[in-house]
Scaffold this active site. Structure first.
Site, mmCIF file in Angstrom:
data_model
loop_
_atom_site.group_PDB
_atom_site.id
_atom_site.type_symbol
_atom_site.label_atom_id
_atom_site.label_comp_id
_atom_site.label_asym_id
_atom_site.label_seq_id
_atom_site.Cartn_x
_atom_site.Cartn_y
_atom_site.Cartn_z
ATOM 1 N N ARG A 15 63.937 99.113 -30.172
ATOM 2 C CA ARG A 15 64.887 100.015 -30.799
ATOM 3 C C ARG A 15 64.853 99.882 -32.320
ATOM 4 N NH1 ARG A 15 70.119 98.063 -27.485
ATOM 5 N NH2 ARG A 15 68.933 96.113 -27.651
ATOM 6 N N LYS A 75 69.726 94.194 -32.916
ATOM 7 C CA LYS A 75 70.015 92.871 -32.367
ATOM 8 C C LYS A 75 70.329 91.882 -33.485
ATOM 9 C CE LYS A 75 69.976 91.822 -28.674
ATOM 10 N NZ LYS A 75 71.146 91.861 -27.741
ATOM 11 N N TYR A 94 74.639 94.147 -33.612
ATOM 12 C CA TYR A 94 75.151 93.328 -32.523
ATOM 13 C C TYR A 94 74.898 91.866 -32.863
ATOM 14 C CZ TYR A 94 75.311 97.518 -29.539
ATOM 15 O OH TYR A 94 75.590 98.758 -29.013
ATOM 16 N N HIS A 96 76.969 89.019 -30.921
ATOM 17 C CA HIS A 96 77.276 88.197 -29.744
ATOM 18 C C HIS A 96 77.323 86.723 -30.118
ATOM 19 C CE1 HIS A 96 76.931 91.720 -27.167
ATOM 20 N NE2 HIS A 96 75.760 91.983 -27.698
ATOM 21 N N GLU A 118 79.797 94.846 -31.381
ATOM 22 C CA GLU A 118 80.439 94.650 -30.084
ATOM 23 C C GLU A 118 81.931 94.363 -30.160
ATOM 24 O OE1 GLU A 118 79.005 90.526 -31.262
ATOM 25 O OE2 GLU A 118 78.229 92.579 -31.397
ATOM 26 N N ASP A 270 73.825 88.247 -22.667
ATOM 27 C CA ASP A 270 73.887 88.067 -24.121
ATOM 28 C C ASP A 270 75.268 87.614 -24.585
ATOM 29 O OD1 ASP A 270 75.144 90.471 -23.681
ATOM 30 O OD2 ASP A 270 73.791 91.664 -24.919
#
Length: 371
Positions: A15, A75, A94, A96, A118, A270
């Site tokens: 992506r 990511k 993101y 996490h 997120e 994740d």
């Protein structure tokens, strides 16, 4: 503002954080967009498309990090990127954090501003930047689970939809949120017998009303989970606690109660995973087997369908990116509670309580940095 879009270097992450159309919307508003060479190529967006809307192509990831005030990624940064991130630089991606302490500590040390997709949250508790990827991951969970049930890859040899005269496969979905709903919808569409579990009775009532007849709902408890797992072919973990580590609903000792070749797909991996035996895998090596149970725990499932995922992600993130670029992160977060909730780490301080609690770190009220 100067926005940088680096290439994603996590294993098999195809992506990109911004489509050419998204870049155009930022450029129209007077901002400058730098895109790393071929960052969009695997998503179907070559350099020429970015250049045609006025974005500038830079040859290296170092050049992008060096020039940008805001980095837009998909990511979380990986170890080789930590040293590239500058103090006060805004990272919008993101993260996490609660699932990986080294990343959290690295972002504390570099004193950057980390705004996590997120944990951006609306007043109704929905997570607008997680929803599109959750939709993709939920649908893919069933798709991948169906594939890994095939015998050549050590599954039970069950066709989820069955055929006339043969019962369809059984699917258990843990969690009735976006991921679980999409997973159940796909499994039902294939003709499987589906059970979806949650602890929210209102959500179960809703799902009971909208799902087809081959989907049933059950209250999620250890007793009910243990009752069902011996007869299931595919179990999908779809539990999310925003910003925090997921709880283990499938424990190590439960594997002995499952039939050989049962497939476990943990979409929550994740965030630490809701299946105790799951550990993050990659698209290159997506599965492993413990006690004859197949585990699929790819941490970036939507990266396998990058065109769909990139467009869906940009649709969701772009309004927030425009607001951040137009106002700067501090003013934007002061004026927009949704963005404020996305702030996780600011200039060395952990400002999201669930992240601080995950690693027993000091928690600092975000208002310290916004006032």
């Amino acid at each position: 503002m100067i926005i940088g879009v680096p290439i994603e270097i996590k294993n098999n992450e195809n992506r990109v954080a911004l489509t050419p159309g998204g870049a155009l919307e930022l450029i129209k508003r007077g901002h400058t967009v730098y895109v790393q060479d071929n960052a969009g190529f695997n998503s179907g967006f070559p350099n020429e498309l970015y250049e045609s809307v006025g974005a500038k192509i830079l040859p290296t990831i170092e050049a992008v990090y060096d020039i940008a005030e805001m980095i837009m990624k998909v990511k979380e940064p990986i170890e080789s990127e930590y040293k590239l991130i500058k103090e006060d630089q805004l990272l919008f991606t993101y993260f996490h954090f609660a699932s990986y302490e080294p990343l959290t500590k690295a972002m504390i040390e570099n004193r950057s501003v980390c705004l996590a997709y997120e944990t951006v949250e609306k007043a109704d508790r929905s997570l607008p930047l997680l929803i599109p990827m959750s939709e993709v991951a939920g649908r893919m969970a069933t798709q991948q689970g169906a594939k890994y049930l095939e015998k050549p890859i050590k599954g039970k040899g069950v066709l989820l939809g069955g055929v006339p005269g043969v019962s369809p496969g059984r699917v258990l979905v843990l969690g009735g949120g976006v991921v679980g709903t999409q997973a159940a919808k796909m499994a039902a569409g294939l003709g499987a017998q589906v059970t979806i579990m949650d602890i929210n009775l209102d959500r179960l009532r809703y799902l009971n009303d909208v799902m087809p007849a081959n989907v049933v709902t059950r209250y999620s408890s250890e007793v009910n989970i243990r009752e069902l797992i011996p007869i299931m072919d595919l179990i999908i973990g779809a539990v999310l606690i925003p910003g925090a580590k997921a709880p283990n609903l499938i424990t190590r000792d439960m594997l002995k109660d499952m039939q050989k070749g049962t497939v476990l797909v943990d979409v929550a991996v994740d965030q630490g995973g809701c299946i105790e035996t799951c550990k993050p895998t990659t698209h290159e090596n997506p599965t492993f087997i413990i006690d004859d149970i197949v585990h699929y725990c790819v941490a970036n499932m939507p990266g396998a369908v990058p065109y769909t995922s990139t467009v869906a992600l940009t649709n969701a993130t772009l309004p927030y990116a425009i607001e951040l670029a137009n106002k700067g992160w501090k003013k934007a977060c002061n004026e927009n509670r949704e963005l404020e909730l996305g702030l996780n780490v600011i200039k060395g301080d952990v400002v999201y309580k669930a992240v601080a609690e995950a690693f027993d770190l000091p928690y600092v009220d975000v208002k310290k940095h916004l006032n």
